[in-house]
Enzyme design. Sequence first.
Site, PDB file in Angstrom:
ATOM      1  N   ASP A 157       0.838  -1.352  -0.124  1.00  7.82           N
ATOM      2  CA  ASP A 157       0.197  -0.186  -0.213  1.00  7.82           C
ATOM      3  C   ASP A 157       0.829   1.200   0.043  1.00  7.82           C
ATOM      4  O   ASP A 157       2.054   1.095   0.211  1.00  7.82           O
ATOM      5  CB  ASP A 157      -1.021   0.019   1.162  1.00  7.82           C
ATOM      6  CG  ASP A 157      -1.867   1.039   1.217  1.00  7.82           C
ATOM      7  OD1 ASP A 157      -2.316   1.693   0.184  1.00  7.82           O
ATOM      8  OD2 ASP A 157      -1.968   1.820   2.283  1.00  7.82           O
ATOM      9  N   TYR A 176      -0.217   8.247  -2.661  1.00 14.54           N
ATOM     10  CA  TYR A 176      -0.228   8.131  -4.141  1.00 14.54           C
ATOM     11  C   TYR A 176      -1.478   8.992  -4.962  1.00 14.54           C
ATOM     12  O   TYR A 176      -1.297   9.108  -5.704  1.00 14.54           O
ATOM     13  CB  TYR A 176      -0.389   6.533  -4.382  1.00 14.54           C
ATOM     14  CG  TYR A 176       0.790   5.743  -4.091  1.00 14.54           C
ATOM     15  CD1 TYR A 176       2.137   6.193  -3.540  1.00 14.54           C
ATOM     16  CD2 TYR A 176       0.645   4.239  -4.331  1.00 14.54           C
ATOM     17  CE1 TYR A 176       2.889   5.565  -3.510  1.00 14.54           C
ATOM     18  CE2 TYR A 176       2.016   3.398  -4.387  1.00 14.54           C
ATOM     19  CZ  TYR A 176       3.047   4.077  -3.733  1.00 14.54           C
ATOM     20  OH  TYR A 176       4.014   3.165  -3.556  1.00 14.54           O
ATOM     21  N   GLY A 177      -2.605   9.102  -4.135  1.00  9.63           N
ATOM     22  CA  GLY A 177      -3.654   9.601  -4.491  1.00  9.63           C
ATOM     23  C   GLY A 177      -3.826  10.890  -5.222  1.00  9.63           C
ATOM     24  O   GLY A 177      -4.664  11.301  -5.991  1.00  9.63           O
ATOM     25  N   CYS A 208      -3.796  -1.034  -2.282  1.00 11.05           N
ATOM     26  CA  CYS A 208      -4.235   0.798  -2.281  1.00 11.05           C
ATOM     27  C   CYS A 208      -4.778   0.925  -3.490  1.00 11.05           C
ATOM     28  O   CYS A 208      -4.830   0.150  -4.577  1.00 11.05           O
ATOM     29  CB  CYS A 208      -2.674   1.264  -2.903  1.00 11.05           C
ATOM     30  SG  CYS A 208      -2.834   3.024  -3.221  1.00 11.05           S
ATOM     31  N   THR A 248      -5.639   3.754  -5.248  1.00 12.86           N
ATOM     32  CA  THR A 248      -5.250   4.356  -6.336  1.00 12.86           C
ATOM     33  C   THR A 248      -4.340   3.370  -7.288  1.00 12.86           C
ATOM     34  O   THR A 248      -4.324   3.504  -8.569  1.00 12.86           O
ATOM     35  CB  THR A 248      -4.245   5.529  -5.763  1.00 12.86           C
ATOM     36  OG1 THR A 248      -4.998   6.356  -4.810  1.00 12.86           O
ATOM     37  CG2 THR A 248      -3.866   6.436  -6.977  1.00 12.86           C
ATOM     38  N   GLU A 279      -5.963  10.929   8.985  1.00 13.23           N
ATOM     39  CA  GLU A 279      -4.455  10.685   9.528  1.00 13.23           C
ATOM     40  C   GLU A 279      -4.302  11.609  10.734  1.00 13.23           C
ATOM     41  O   GLU A 279      -3.589  11.443  11.713  1.00 13.23           O
ATOM     42  CB  GLU A 279      -3.399  10.832   8.563  1.00 13.23           C
ATOM     43  CG  GLU A 279      -3.516   9.694   7.486  1.00 13.23           C
ATOM     44  CD  GLU A 279      -2.248   9.663   6.801  1.00 13.23           C
ATOM     45  OE1 GLU A 279      -1.382  10.590   6.658  1.00 13.23           O
ATOM     46  OE2 GLU A 279      -1.858   8.552   6.393  1.00 13.23           O
ATOM     47  N   CYS A 331     -11.030   4.062  -0.968  1.00 19.05           N
ATOM     48  CA  CYS A 331      -9.549   4.214  -0.368  1.00 19.05           C
ATOM     49  C   CYS A 331      -9.453   3.710   1.088  1.00 19.05           C
ATOM     50  O   CYS A 331     -10.407   3.600   1.922  1.00 19.05           O
ATOM     51  CB  CYS A 331      -9.568   5.868   0.044  1.00 19.05           C
ATOM     52  SG  CYS A 331      -8.112   6.504   0.810  1.00 19.05           S
ATOM     53  N   THR A 332      -8.217   2.979   1.473  1.00 17.91           N
ATOM     54  CA  THR A 332      -8.176   2.199   2.587  1.00 17.91           C
ATOM     55  C   THR A 332      -8.348   3.006   3.848  1.00 17.91           C
ATOM     56  O   THR A 332      -8.565   2.631   4.837  1.00 17.91           O
ATOM     57  CB  THR A 332      -6.746   1.546   2.700  1.00 17.91           C
ATOM     58  OG1 THR A 332      -5.848   2.576   2.341  1.00 17.91           O
ATOM     59  CG2 THR A 332      -6.766   0.416   1.819  1.00 17.91           C
ATOM     60  N   HIS A 333      -8.366   4.466   3.729  1.00 20.13           N
ATOM     61  CA  HIS A 333      -8.412   5.359   5.054  1.00 20.13           C
ATOM     62  C   HIS A 333      -9.865   5.386   5.340  1.00 20.13           C
ATOM     63  O   HIS A 333     -10.037   5.930   6.681  1.00 20.13           O
ATOM     64  CB  HIS A 333      -7.810   6.527   4.692  1.00 20.13           C
ATOM     65  CG  HIS A 333      -6.364   6.734   4.743  1.00 20.13           C
ATOM     66  ND1 HIS A 333      -5.658   6.256   3.909  1.00 20.13           N
ATOM     67  CD2 HIS A 333      -5.459   7.180   5.633  1.00 20.13           C
ATOM     68  CE1 HIS A 333      -4.372   6.336   4.270  1.00 20.13           C
ATOM     69  NE2 HIS A 333      -4.088   7.145   5.362  1.00 20.13           N
TER      70      HIS A 333
END
Lengths: 283, 283
Positions: free
Chosen positions: A11, A43-44, A74, A76, A153, A185-187
Amino acid sequence: MSDTRPIGIFDSGVGGLTVVREVLRRLPHERVVYFGDTARVPYGTKSNRVVQSFAVQDTLFLLRHDVKMIVVACHTASSVALDHLTQLFRLPILGVVEPGVSAALKATRNNRVGIIGTRGTIHSKTYERLLKERRKEVTVVATACPLFVPLAEEGWLDGEVVRMVARIYLDSMIRGKVDSLILGCTHYPLLFPVIQEQMGSEVVLIDSAEEMAAGVEERLKKDGIENRNSGPPEHTFYVSDIPHQFREIGERFLGREMESVTQVDLESADLIHPAEIHDARVK
Amino acid sequence: MSDTRPIGIFDSGVGGLTVVREVLRRLPHERVVYFGDTARVPYGTKSNRVVQSFAVQDTLFLLRHDVKMIVVACHTASSVALDHLTQLFRLPILGVVEPGVSAALKATRNNRVGIIGTRGTIHSKTYERLLKERRKEVTVVATACPLFVPLAEEGWLDGEVVRMVARIYLDSMIRGKVDSLILGCTHYPLLFPVIQEQMGSEVVLIDSAEEMAAGVEERLKKDGIENRNSGPPEHTFYVSDIPHQFREIGERFLGREMESVTQVDLESADLIHPAEIHDARVK
């Protein structure tokens, strides 16, 4: 009869640990080698060309650890680099887009599916294309939500600011009457409660991690490369940077303690070439 | 009597173009070579070790272009990597911290100075240390504002969300009764109106770019390396990535059109070694 090689998962940062968590839950005999590119995250916001180049480096790094499969956690990289990777490499490489698409098509009753993600993911139209390929009568509403990652974050998972941002970003989803929404998105699963509140309880939120783990299991069986050994497997975690709040964020994502995390020297990671795959070892 | 070599300026991304703008305004005869590390942006969330390693690579890249001086336009790199760079390299290397500190000490009447910046900048305590070294009776209030960068990049420079975020972040500044506030990140000047509104009109906001340009002029004179040639100089801009909205953001920062921007191949940029400085040319 048993393939004890690990599964490689990468990721752009720590978000992919949500995928690791689901893989470990579903496949307790499998070993995982994780790489989070925390020195170059995110990366996004970056171009396809750069994300493709990063994804190749990440894959080569995992190949050094003799992995039997690559999981691109990831969104993206899965959206803009998966074709590139599968054209380059022989081993099975799975992205998170396909499982998210399957889950959304299973969930929707009105054929109106929403997708939220980074600029790179949304701009690529990969989700949109795949949804329509699989079911042409589906209507897709797509929106980039660039502030969701920094909010997650920063740990602002609740409160007035994130609610207001969610209201602004998700307005088109509500107007578009989607009944299932892919968290691309993993977040974003960290913002699950706020997003659900905003969308209303009838809308199904799709977190691809669980579906992804099912896809991994299926592919391992199909290719006959499952690990049948019992005994607790050892997992290894590599990152390209360990910033201050790394462990805190990482364990929030993984849902358990991270025994050991190794920082990979950027110089050596950057210098991996295909010829070195089998004889090089990371410092 | 005239040193026609360019001044090298680097930043983690496009924010450093505000420094370029001030340098060009003040020193119209000087040539500038700019490098924005847009493939690895941001630096402010990463560890000192990684930022130092990036800063060395950025400097080596500029050295290939035969620069006579390096300006570190990035506050994070200036805070955590300037000593590292000046120990390594012979040529003059100037950071943005020193000019900001000078300007704040000139501006304050009550000796209560605020500093806002990225996590990396604030965590390093570089501003704090330098302010107290220069005037020991000064009280420093420091706060990291991680969401200001994504808000500025998203173009949310106004409106309820950015006001609320500013209110939360700047609360300690108001309670600390600072009368001058250093904008310790190249992105923050874009949020100038919102920050000024929040702090009140009596508080002086310090944008280091102007002060930085004065410092560059002074050093050029002191070292006798000014460019006395007339004729319009040609500036060159390099970046490690050109994402979608690059030009739009870049021109907003630079305050004028960017004639040409070259994307540097990451692989070659990463492979620069000191021995190559004088004979290598970037593709």
